[in-house]
Design a protein around this motif. Structure first.
Motif, short mmCIF file in Angstrom:
data_model
loop_
_atom_site.label_atom_id
_atom_site.label_comp_id
_atom_site.label_asym_id
_atom_site.label_seq_id
_atom_site.Cartn_x
_atom_site.Cartn_y
_atom_site.Cartn_z
N TRP A 134 0.82 -1.20 -0.10
CA TRP A 134 -0.05 -0.05 0.01
C TRP A 134 1.01 1.12 0.21
CZ3 TRP A 134 -4.52 1.30 -1.74
CH2 TRP A 134 -5.07 2.34 -1.25
N PHE A 135 0.34 2.18 -0.80
CA PHE A 135 1.23 3.44 -0.94
C PHE A 135 1.45 4.18 0.45
CE2 PHE A 135 -2.16 2.88 -4.05
CZ PHE A 135 -1.53 2.82 -5.32
N ASN A 136 0.49 4.34 1.16
CA ASN A 136 0.45 5.21 2.35
C ASN A 136 0.32 6.83 1.70
OD1 ASN A 136 0.57 3.25 4.42
ND2 ASN A 136 2.81 3.29 4.32
N ALA A 137 -0.30 7.36 2.50
CA ALA A 137 -0.60 9.06 2.11
C ALA A 137 0.27 10.03 2.93
CB ALA A 137 -1.95 9.11 1.86
N GLY A 138 0.21 11.11 2.23
CA GLY A 138 0.69 12.20 2.94
C GLY A 138 -0.15 13.30 3.36
#
Ligand SMILES: Cc1cc2nc3c(=O)[nH]c(=O)nc-3n(C[C@H](O)[C@H](O)[C@H](O)COP(=O)(O)OP(=O)(O)OC[C@H]3O[C@@H](n4cnc5c(N)ncnc54)[C@H](O)[C@@H]3O)c2cc1C
Lengths: 750, 289
Positions: free
Chosen positions: A452-456
């Motif tokens: 999963w990318f993960n978000a900022g």
């Protein structure tokens, strides 16, 4: 077990203190969405469509309006017509999902709402709202929706992402495509090829707390909303859009939240509560029942996915072809985009085509659910990879190691990976005793991995130093996974004061700078970075005050262990306590704000190992042992990191084995309760063993990656692969319920 | 809706005769969720739990009596009872959860008349009798006669069950109850199977009673399986005949909880397994008790 690349000797980060919200929660004092009661408050009730697809011919509210205690009745006509105003299509969808205007698109779609003095009066009035429908034919699955001549939900929907654009409308909202290399060449180089088709059902996030909102509208057009959500700034924005007002006229206070998992990033009740309150001139509370939660909120997509993959004898994946169709529910916006980007992101594959379709159908509009879109794609891809490993007689971890994405790999969705920890999660599984634990009769073991990318995204934080040297850390990120503890731990580390001296707070939309939703596993990363920035500003300020007090240059002052120290020890140290007490004489109150647009997201990987036992005569699958290894970057709060890892796995096991939306032929949901929507209960599960892997994210001050989502990506394939290992059936349909497993076993025998 | 809590059987009986829409309840673990879900509430709800003899578990020389409103937790926690009737005790212990079992009763489980009620097949195989009170005194019914269809019982509107009578378990006898649910608890039986056997001195089966739940409108006995067992030692062939007879005895429906095919197949599996457990238990009760 943790793999730590370096041990920086933190004092607070990485410890397991008592959670700041624990006492209020275990004593029942914490206020969740439905707990607020205001003087003069009315109770609302929503009227919902009994049909999956129908045109609203007329709505007669007169009987309801004249009933005892009823103070307001609203319908779609009480809201601005965004389409007529030329609003953005996605805003129009948000508004039409909140309350239908011309058509209802799923059973449970809101058509009206009432407010009355008592709940009973509101319920009676809701029943008295007379809606005349012209029932239309409906489509429930991607297959039905994509069929030739399927009834259309949106008569003007032209598929996006196809060149040239189709001339005819359809239920396909958009198409995505990722390609690299040459498929024919790739499959030509393969020594083994497996092709399979998979289907999955919509599943609900299953948060314990139903949606709830209280609104108090003022005659000047302003309104205050209290609601349980994953982002009160987002609730403010969406509600303002639906009401056609400026966001600044709305104040939103975040209640404690009893779970969201992505499902509370969208609005349902908020604009209705505000409008009812405006009409009635009194505060209004709306709370959903569980069956409303199932019928009208949340689920993630049902899907059909085809995967064809080839490997060479040494286990190298030579080609991958993925076709996927995701149900969006009533409005465009399934997570097929993320699915397409994540499907094969764990691996370095030279030749691939990933093609996906976002398909509307007559079910509730899907909402985000932990790593939206990725788990179904991983179920398909990781099942096929398991079969390929068997075909070439290779260990399931080794085949993944042979193809694993590493720093510098060009991700299937475009960018080059920075430092990532996928390989480390694979190794952590291999080194764990579970990997070689003995299996009993009818037991089997499965491996699967996920990305999963993960978000900022955007976050703000404010830190106040109190007059006694304690500190308040204020953010606007609702705490759904322990973020208050993580914020306090990072602030304690930065300021050098005890964790217990820090009070982490989630403030309303008027008290702290903007924060994006708590979602995308982003809060410890981005809001955490804002807290660190604000603390560092405070430390700068404190050093300046000490320098002034000592009459030295700032560079003569260091901040160590919560004290200003003179570099040469020429002055007795000044503690935060000392400086706070004198703040009036050294420049006034000590506080700092920081706002940022995320710096450096760190992708997350998880590898999981599942042991099951299958009853070959009843098809019942029990998970007997489970291990999850996940790269946290840095586990600021290991208790919460493990909680997230375990929670993702448990939801994934439910998705794998029993959870599903069941609709009758009319498109009415048949199982809108926790009795028949079978989430796992505690006794269904073994302890979920955790191996926290720490490969720090170079772009975060503490190396944080974000841990909330990737844990739900591998479980369905891990369970399916384990079932195959146990009883030699390849399950390609979710849920892998006893009925389906027994059917598959019967076929094998017959 | 009015709530009343009589303290004697007579008082309860006269309350029921005087208000036509009155309804008795014990644990209310069916009644309250049903009203919440929209079923019309009765005018008067009669709480049976304040009547002393309805909340009691006793044994005399020949039989046990279980007050109709006794929490099913009594049946799992009473050592003597659960030792003698492990199958019935386990069936009671499957209802809901600890919290539910502190409220739920055999009377409620039976009279709610759900085809999937867990205690009923276990009561049927043990020949349990229901003592029914009404305006004209009491009558005794076999538990197998009480339920006539889903949500339907043989009781008149002004009748209710006072207690259950269970003859003591003979020596060389044992009972068992198994149910299939996709989860491990908090679920409704997809299939339930009860068995009771008595062994002859030579170890063969002298008597067998089998009953299935959740596979037909009411609990069904499996006479063909019972006949196949009597005189046998429950060898593999006999057990397969038991399974086949059980599958055959089913008249299930397709619904969100299970398919016809699945229910039939698993009914056979559970019937067979219940018999094996009942035999093991019978062997252990070798005339000493
Ligand atoms: C969360 C949950 C889980 C559950 N799980 C299970 C399960 O696993 N297995 C299972 O079988 N059931 C289960 N149930 C259903 C229920 O708990 C049982 O049927 C229970 O035994 C009912 O007993 P009660 O005393 O609570 O019945 P009540 O609700 O008090 O009564 C049920 C019905 O019986 C009638 N009645 C009660 N007592 C008498 C009497 N003495 N004479 C005549 N009529 C009477 C009432 O009028 C009513 O119609 C569950 C319920 C819940 C809420």
């Amino acid at each position: 077990m943790a793999i730590t690349e370096e041990n920086p000797g933190y004092k607070w980060v990485g410890t397991r203190p008592i959670r700041p919200d624990g006492l209020e929660k275990v004593t029942g004092k914490a206020r969740f969405g439905a707990d607020l009661v205001l003087p003069g408050m009315l109770y609302g009730k929503v009227v919902r469509s009994p049909h999956a697809h129908a045109r609203i011919v007329s709505i007669d509210t007169s009987a309801a309006e004249s009933m005892e205690g009823v103070k307001a009745v609203i319908t779609g006509a009480d809201f601005p017509d965004l389409a007529a105003n030329g609003a953005h299509p996605s805003d129009i969808d948000v508004a039409n999902n909140a309350i239908a205007r011309d058509k209802v698109l799923y059973e449970g779609h809101v058509v009206a709402a009432v407010a009355a003095i008592t709940r009973e009066q509101a319920e009676a009035a809701a029943k008295a709202v007379a809606v005349t429908y012209e029932v239309l034919p409906h489509v429930l699955t991607v297959d039905e929706a994509m069929a030739d001549n399927a009834p259309l939900l949106h008569e003007a929907m032209i598929t996006k992402g196809v060149d040239p654009a189709p001339e005819e409308p359809s239920n396909i909202a958009s198409k995505i495509l990722h390609e690299r290399g040459d498929l024919d060449q790739g499959f030509g180089e393969a020594d083994a090829v497996v092709e399979r088709e998979f289907t999955t059902k919509p599943v609900h996030q299953g948060y314990i707390e139903p949606h709830a909102a209280v609104a108090d509208a003022n005659s000047d057009g302003r309104a205050h909303i209290w609601c349980s959500s994953q982002g009160h700034f987002q609730m403010r924005a969406y509600t303002a859009t639906v009401l056609g007002v400026s966001p600044g006229t709305l104040k939103v206070t975040a209640a404690e939240i009893g779970g969201g998992f992505g499902g509370k990033t969208v609005i349902y009740l908020e604009p209705l509560a505000v409008r009812l309150s405006q009409r009635a001139g009194r505060p209004v509370k709306l709370v959903m029942d569980r069956d409303e939660v199932f019928r009208a909120t949340g689920p993630t997509s049902g899907t059909r996915i085809k995967v064809k993959m080839g490997v060479s004898k040494d286990g190298k994946i030579t080609a991958a072809e993925v076709w996927m169709a995701y149900e969006a529910g009533a409005y465009a916006g399934s997570p097929v985009g993320a699915a397409g980007m994540t499907a094969i992101a764990c691996y370095d594959i030279p030749n691939f085509v990933v093609e996906g379709y976002d398909v509307v159908c007559n079910k509730p509009r899907v909402a985000a659910y932990r790593a939206p879109g990725a788990p179904m794609a991983a179920f398909a891809v990781e099942s096929v990879l398991d079969e390929l490993a068997r075909n070439i007689e290779m260990d399931p971890i080794d085949i993944r190691l042979a193809n694993a994405a590493v720093e510098g790999t060009q991700a299937s969705y475009g960018p080059k990976f920075p430092r990532i920890g996928f390989v480390e999660t694979l190794e952590a599984i291999k080194e764990h005793p579970n990997y070689t634990a003995e299996l009993g009769p009818n037991q089997g073991r499965g491996v699967a991995a996920g990305f999963w990318f993960n978000a900022g995204m955007m976050s703000s934080a404010t830190v106040h130093v109190n007059e006694n040297g304690t500190a308040t850390v204020v953010t606007g990120s609702p705490d759904i996974g322990g973020s208050r503890q993580s914020m306090a731990l990072m602030a304690a580390e930065e300021l050098g004061i005890p964790y217990e001296s820090i009070k982490p707070v989630v403030a309303d939309t008027e008290t702290v700078g903007f924060n994006d939703v708590t979602g995308g596993s982003r809060v410890t990363l981005a809001t955490g970075a804002a807290v660190v920035d604000a603390c560092r500003l405070i430390v700068e300020d404190l050093r300046g005050r000490a320098a002034k007090t000592w009459d030295v240059e700032v560079d003569q002052v260091e901040w160590v262990d919560g004290q200003a120290q003179h570099v040469d020890g020429a002055q007795p140290p000044l503690s935060l306590n000392d400086l706070a007490a004198k703040s009036g004489r050294t420049g006034g109150p000590i506080s700092a704000n920081a706002s940022l647009n995320s710096r450096g997201v760190g992708a997350g990987f998880s590898t999981q190992l599942c042991d099951v036992e299958v009853d070959p005569e009843t098809g019942v699958t029990r998970v007997v042992r489970y291990l999850t290894a996940q790269d946290a970057g840095r586990a600021i709060s290991p208790d919460y990191v493990e909680g997230q890892m375990q929670g993702g796995v448990v939801q994934g096991i439910g998705w794998a084995l029993n959870e599903e939306y069941i609709h009758d032929t009319e498109g009415v949901m048949e199982n809108p309760s926790f009795l028949d929507y079978r989430m796992p209960v505690a006794s269904d599960l073994p302890m979920i063993d955790c191996a926290i892997v720490e490969v720090p994210n170079p772009a975060h001050p503490y190396g944080v990656r974000g841990v909330g989502e990737v844990g739900i990506v591998p479980p369905m394939a891990a369970v399916g692969n384990a079932i195959h290992d146990a009883v030699d059936v390849r399950m390609t349909e979710l849920p892998m319920s006893p009925i389906k497993v027994l059917e598959a076993l019967n076929e094998n025998d017959g | 809706m009015k709530y009343v809590a009589p303290s004697s059987v007579e008082e309860a009986a006269s309350l029921l005769s005087s208000s036509p829409s009155a309804q008795v309840f014990a644990g209310a673990t069916d009644v309250v969720p049903q009203i919440r879900a929209g079923r019309p509430a009765p005018d008067v709800l009669v709480d049976l739990k304040k009547i002393k003899e309805l909340v009691a578990l006793n044994s005399d020389g020949d039989k046990w009596t279980v007050g109709a409103a006794t929490p099913t937790a009594y049946l799992t926690e009473d050592e003597a009872f659960s030792h003698e009737f492990p199958g019935l005790s386990e069936a009671a212990g499957l209802i809901g959860s600890d919290q539910i079992q502190n409220r739920s009763s055999l009377g409620g489980n039976l009279c709610n008349a759900s085809p999937a009620a867990d205690s009923v097949p276990a009561m049927v195989v043990n020949g349990v009798r229901a003592v029914v009170a009404g305006p004209n005194g009491t009558r005794v019914l076999d538990v197998s006669e009480v339920v006539t269809g889903p949500g339907q019982t043989a009781l008149d509107d002004d009748e209710f069950i006072v207690e259950f009578e269970i003859d003591k378990m003979p020596s060389r006898s044992g009972d068992a109850y198994l149910r299939m649910i996709p989860r491990t608890e908090m679920d409704i039986a997809v299939v339930g199977a009860g068995a009771r056997v008595t062994l002859a001195d030579d170890g063969s089966i002298e008597q067998a009673v089998l009953a299935l739940g959740a596979v037909a409108p009411t609990v069904v006995r499996i006479p063909d399986a019972e006949q196949a067992l009597v005189g046998s030692t429950a060898d593999e062939e006999t057990l397969n005949a038991v399974a086949a007879a059980a599958s055959e005895a089913c008249d299930p429906i397709d619904d969100k909880r299970g398919t016809v095919e699945y229910r039939k197949q698993v009914a056979g599996v559970l019937a067979k397994r219940a018999v094996v457990i009942a035999i093991e238990r019978a062997e252990q009760r070798n005339g000493t008790n």
